[in-house]
Design a protein around this motif. Structure first.
Motif, PDB file in Angstrom:
ATOM      1  N   GLU A  26       0.838  -1.197   0.000  1.00  0.00           N
ATOM      2  CA  GLU A  26       0.000   0.000   0.000  1.00  0.00           C
ATOM      3  C   GLU A  26       0.871   1.244   0.000  1.00  0.00           C
ATOM      4  OE1 GLU A  26      -4.201  -0.679   2.008  1.00  0.00           O
ATOM      5  OE2 GLU A  26      -2.562  -0.853   3.449  1.00  0.00           O
ATOM      6  N   THR A  30      -2.879   0.825  -4.061  1.00  0.00           N
ATOM      7  CA  THR A  30      -2.871  -0.466  -3.386  1.00  0.00           C
ATOM      8  C   THR A  30      -2.594  -1.526  -4.443  1.00  0.00           C
ATOM      9  OG1 THR A  30      -4.477   0.277  -1.753  1.00  0.00           O
ATOM     10  CG2 THR A  30      -4.223  -2.091  -2.009  1.00  0.00           C
ATOM     11  N   ARG A  43      -5.875   4.925  -4.837  1.00  0.00           N
ATOM     12  CA  ARG A  43      -6.515   5.230  -3.552  1.00  0.00           C
ATOM     13  C   ARG A  43      -7.135   6.619  -3.593  1.00  0.00           C
ATOM     14  NH1 ARG A  43      -2.949   3.410   1.421  1.00  0.00           N
ATOM     15  NH2 ARG A  43      -4.900   3.987   2.391  1.00  0.00           N
TER      16      ARG A  43
END
Length: 70
Positions: A26, A30, A43
């Motif tokens: 991450e 991700t 994200r």
């Protein structure tokens, strides 16, 4: 290209985990894998419909299968 509009990145990750993908890394994105395929999920919210459709296709799922996992 199939479209999956307005999906939150956390919901997408949960759905892909149900499809046997695990989070490998991450950061700003991700990275998920199932041992054969590697997926990169941005994200940010919501994920663009075209981008989410490409992720679903890369995961080897159909849009309908992915929607059931949501």
């Amino acid at each position: 290209m199939p479209k999956v509009p307005g999906v939150n990145h956390k919901n997408a990750i949960r759905a892909l985990e149900k499809a046997d993908f695990v989070v490998a890394r991450e950061g700003k994105h991700t990275v998920m894998t199932n041992g054969e395929r590697i997926l990169t999920i941005p994200r940010h919210n919501p994920i663009n419909a075209i981008t989410m459709g490409a992720i679903v296709r890369d995961a080897g799922l159909t849009v309908d299968e992915f929607r059931k996992l949501l």
